[in-house]
Scaffold this active site. Structure first.
Site, PDB file in Angstrom:
ATOM      1  N   GLU A 203       0.848  -1.209   0.000  1.00 24.17           N
ATOM      2  CA  GLU A 203       0.000   0.000   0.000  1.00 24.17           C
ATOM      3  C   GLU A 203       0.877   1.250   0.000  1.00 24.17           C
ATOM      4  O   GLU A 203       0.761   2.125   0.868  1.00 24.17           O
ATOM      5  CB  GLU A 203      -1.001  -0.030   1.176  1.00 24.17           C
ATOM      6  CG  GLU A 203      -1.943  -1.212   1.055  1.00 24.17           C
ATOM      7  CD  GLU A 203      -3.221  -1.137   1.895  1.00 24.17           C
ATOM      8  OE1 GLU A 203      -3.304  -0.293   2.790  1.00 24.17           O
ATOM      9  OE2 GLU A 203      -4.135  -1.938   1.618  1.00 24.17           O
ATOM     10  N   GLU A 325      -4.613  -8.802  -0.727  1.00 23.16           N
ATOM     11  CA  GLU A 325      -5.460  -8.589   0.461  1.00 23.16           C
ATOM     12  C   GLU A 325      -6.903  -8.512  -0.002  1.00 23.16           C
ATOM     13  O   GLU A 325      -7.238  -7.686  -0.862  1.00 23.16           O
ATOM     14  CB  GLU A 325      -5.081  -7.301   1.207  1.00 23.16           C
ATOM     15  CG  GLU A 325      -3.769  -7.412   1.953  1.00 23.16           C
ATOM     16  CD  GLU A 325      -3.441  -6.189   2.798  1.00 23.16           C
ATOM     17  OE1 GLU A 325      -4.370  -5.499   3.264  1.00 23.16           O
ATOM     18  OE2 GLU A 325      -2.237  -5.922   2.971  1.00 23.16           O
TER      19      GLU A 325
HETATM   20  O1  AHR Z   1      -5.366  -6.116   6.654  1.00 18.94           O
HETATM   21  C1  AHR Z   1      -5.231  -4.996   7.460  1.00 18.94           C
HETATM   22  C2  AHR Z   1      -4.551  -3.849   6.731  1.00 18.94           C
HETATM   23  O2  AHR Z   1      -5.319  -3.465   5.636  1.00 18.94           O
HETATM   24  C3  AHR Z   1      -3.209  -4.167   6.126  1.00 18.94           C
HETATM   25  O3  AHR Z   1      -2.183  -4.093   7.040  1.00 18.94           O
HETATM   26  C4  AHR Z   1      -3.079  -3.088   5.099  1.00 18.94           C
HETATM   27  O4  AHR Z   1      -2.260  -3.454   4.020  1.00 18.94           O
HETATM   28  C5  AHR Z   1      -4.511  -2.820   4.689  1.00 18.94           C
HETATM   29  O5  AHR Z   1      -4.808  -1.473   4.701  1.00 18.94           O
END
Ligand code: AHR
Length: 522
Positions: A203, A325
Site C-alpha cells: 500500500e 489482500e
Molecule cells: O489487513 C489490514 C490492513 O489493511 C493491512 O495491514 C493493510 O495493508 C490494509 O490497509
C-alpha cells in the site's frame, strides 16, 4: 419477496463479457447451471496460489494465533501451535504472505534474527501500539512455510527501509555463500531457503509511504534492481498496486514499470467504508446481508477494469494481478484491544469467501495469486484462538470445501438465475457457481444467497457420464450463526444428498444460504 430486474448495468455487462460464466435471468427458485465442456481451455487452470493466506504482525495473528513459542504450555511444535498447524495442513495452504500489511513498511528484518534475548523490541504503531518483541522473525517464518509446505511471500519495507536492507534480506535468505549467508548459518540455518514471491512495499499510496504513483514507480524500479537471484533462486517481483477503484495507480505503474515487474497487487475489501462504523460482524439486517453480497461481487468489475488497463501495456498477460489482500472488514469485536482488528466470522462471511473465489476462478488468465486477510485472529480469518482453544470459522470450511479446485482446469458455465437489485444499486445473482476438473473428477460448487428460499438447480451434463456424485454442504440455521469457543460447532461441512441424476442432468435442491460442492466421478 424477490424482485426481478432487467439484465442491464455495469455488473451484468462485465459478467457477460468475462471468460467462464455467462449469466442470464430466470424464474425465482429455479436456476440452470450448464457446464460448457466444449469450451474448456486446458491452459486455464486455477492457480493454487489463489488460495493464498496472509499472516501479519497484527493483534494475535502471529503471537497466540500461529506462534506460542517452544516454552508455551499450549501444545506446539518448535513454537508453532499444533492445533493450528493441523488445521492449516488440511487447507493445503499454497502460499503465505508476511510480515504485513502496513506492518511490513515499519519492519526491519535484522531485528528478528539471532538469539531471542538480543532481539530489539519495537512499538507496532500501525496496530494498537502493541510491543513487538521480534521473537517471530525470518527463521520462524521460513520454517513455518516448510512445515506447511507452502511458498513464502515476503512483503519488503520500502516506506521506512532502504534498498540495501531489502537487498540484504533476499541475500540472507537465498544465498549459499557470502557475508549474509554466513550470518544465516551462524543463526542456525545452513541451507538457503527458496524465495519466489517478493513484494516491494505494501500500500505504497498509503501506510507504505504515501507515495504518488509516479514516485513509487521510480522507487519500485530502483528497489527491485538490487533484489538479486542467488544460486538458482528466481524471484517473482510484485509491485505494490492499487486499492479498489484507484485505476490511475495501475495505469501509472504499468506505464512506468511494467518491464520490471512480474506481478502487480490489488487490495479489495468487502467493507462499508473507511470512516465510521463498518457494521458488526455478527449482528446485521437482511438488507445489510444483501448489500454485502453486492459489494463483494463488485470485485469482478474492479478486476475487469484493472485488467483492461494492464492489457494496454501487457496484452499477453505476462504480469499477474495479485489480489494480496481481500475479505470482509467489520467493526472490531466489543471488549477486544483497539487496533487489533479482531472480528468474528459468520455464514455471511462464508458466502463472501465462496463468491470471491468463484470470481477469481473466472479470471485465472490474469489473477495469479490471492491472499485472504488474515490467516488467524484478525479480519476474515480461517482460525480464531483463545488461549489453548481454537475455532475453525465458516470461511475456513469454504477454503476446505474448495481445495479440489486448486490446480484444476476451469469448466466455463452458463448460469440462468434470478437477479436481485440490492442496496447500493448493485445486481446480485441468487445462484452463483464455479466448476473445474482434475484427475478425472469434476467439481461443481453452487451457492444460493437467498436467505429464505431453496432453489431447484438443473445441471445438464451433456454426454458426461457421472457414475458417482458426492455432495457436501455448508449452511447454517441463521445467517449470523458462527462458531464460538467452548460451544459445539454450528457451521461445518456436512454430507449433502440433495443432488439426483435424472435424464442426463443433475437436479439439485439447493437450500437457502448454502454452499454445496458436488464431486462427479466416472
Ligand atoms: O489487513 C489490514 C490492513 O489493511 C493491512 O495491514 C493493510 O495493508 C490494509 O490497509
Amino acid at each position: 419477496m424477490m424482485k426481478k430486474i432487467l439484465l442491464k448495468g455495469p455488473f451484468i455487462a462485465a459478467t457477460m463479457l468475462m471468460t467462464g460464466t455467462a449469466l442470464t435471468a430466470s424464474a425465482a427458485n429455479e436456476a440452470t447451471v450448464t457446464p460448457r465442456f466444449d469450451a474448456i481451455d486446458s491452459t486455464l487452470t486455477i492457480p493454487a496460489e489463489i488460495y493464498g493466506q496472509f499472516a501479519e504482525h497484527l493483534g494475535t495473528c502471529i503471537y497466540g494465533g500461529l506462534w506460542v513459542g517452544p516454552d508455551s504450555p499450549i501444545a506446539n511444535t518448535s513454537g508453532y501451535r499444533n492445533d493450528v498447524l493441523g488445521a492449516l495442513k488440511e487447507l493445503k495452504v499454497p502460499v503465505l504472505r508476511w510480515p504485513g500489511g502496513c506492518f511490513a513498511d515499519e519492519y526491519h528484518w535484522t531485528d528478528g534474527i539471532g538469539p531471542k534475548e538480543n532481539r530489539p523490541v519495537m512499538v507496532n504503531t500501525n496496530w494498537g501500539g502493541t510491543i513487538e518483541d521480534n521473537s517471530f522473525g525470518t527463521h520462524e517464518f521460513f520454517n513455518l512455510c516448510e512445515l506447511l509446505e507452502c511458498e513464502p511471500y515476503l512483503s519488503g519495507n520500502v516506506g521506512s527501509g532502504t534498498v540495501e536492507e531489502l537487498a540484504k534480506w533476499v541475500e540472507y535468505i537465498t544465498a549459499e555463500d557470502g557475508p549474509m549467508a554466513k550470518q544465516r548459518k551462524a543463526n542456525g540455518r545452513e541451507k538457503p531457503w527458496k524465495l519466489k514471491y517478493l513484494g516491494v512495499g505494501n500500500e505504497s499510496w498509503g501506510c507504505g509511504g504515501n507515495f504518488t504513483p509516479e514516485a513509487y514507480s521510480n522507487e519500485y524500479r530502483r528497489y527491485q534492481t538490487y533484489c538479486r537471484n542467488f544460486n538458482g533462486n528466481k524471484l517473482y517481483k510484485i509491485a505494490s498496486g492499487a486499492s479498489d477503484y484507484d485505476y490511475n495507480w495501475t495505469k501509472v505503474l504499468m506505464k512506468n514499470a511494467n518491464r520490471q515487474m512480474d506481478g502487480l497487487s490489488l487490495h479489495y475489501y468487502t467493507v462499508a467504508g473507511w470512516n465510521g462504523s463498518k457494521g458488526a460482524a455478527t449482528k446485521f439486517s437482511d438488507d445489510d446481508f444483501y448489500w454485502t453480497m453486492g459489494k463483494c461481487l463488485e470485485i469482478e468489475d474492479v478486476i475487469n477494469r484493472h485488467d483492461s488497463i494492464m492489457g494496454v501495456y501487457d496484452p499477453k498477460k505476462r504480469i499477474g494481478l495479485i489480489v494480496d489482500e481481500w475479505g470482509t472488514w467489520w467493526d472490531e469485536e466489543p471488549g477486544t484491544v483497539r487496533g487489533h482488528l479482531y472480528q468474528q466470522n459468520t455464514m455471511r462471511d462464508a458466502l463472501v469467501a465462496a463468491l470471491s473465489l468463484n470470481v477469481f476462478h473466472r479470471h485465472t488468465d490474469r489473477i495469479k495469486m490471492a491472499n485472504i486477510a488474515q490467516i488467524a485472529n484478525v479480519l476474515q480469518s480461517m482460525i480464531l484462538t483463545k488461549d489453548d482453544q481454537m475455532v475453525l470459522t465458516p470461511t475456513y470450511y469454504v477454503f476446505k470445501m474448495y481445495t479440489p479446485h486448486q490446480n484444476a482446469t476451469v469448466i466455463p458455465l452458463d448460469i440462468k438465475t434470478d437477479i436481485r437489485k440490492v442496496r447500493g444499486d448493485r445486481n446480485v445473482p441468487t445462484v452463483s457457481a464455479t466448476a473445474s476438473t482434475r484427475d478425472g473428477e469434476i467439481n461443481i460448487t453452487l451457492t444460493n444467497i437467498d436467505l429464505n428460499e431453496p432453489v431447484e438447480v438443473n445441471i445438464p451434463l451433456a454426454d458426461v457420464k457421472a457414475g458417482k456424485v458426492k455432495g457436501e454442504i455448508l449452511t447454517a440455521a441463521n445467517i449470523d450463526d458462527f462458531n464460538d469457543f467452548g460451544q459445539a460447532e454450528k457451521i461445518s461441512i456436512r454430507p449433502f444428498d440433495g443432488a439426483k441424476m435424472s435424464k442426463g442432468s443433475l437436479r439439485v435442491k439447493l437450500p437457502a444460504k448454502s454452499i454445496v460442492n458436488l464431486t462427479l466421478r466416472k
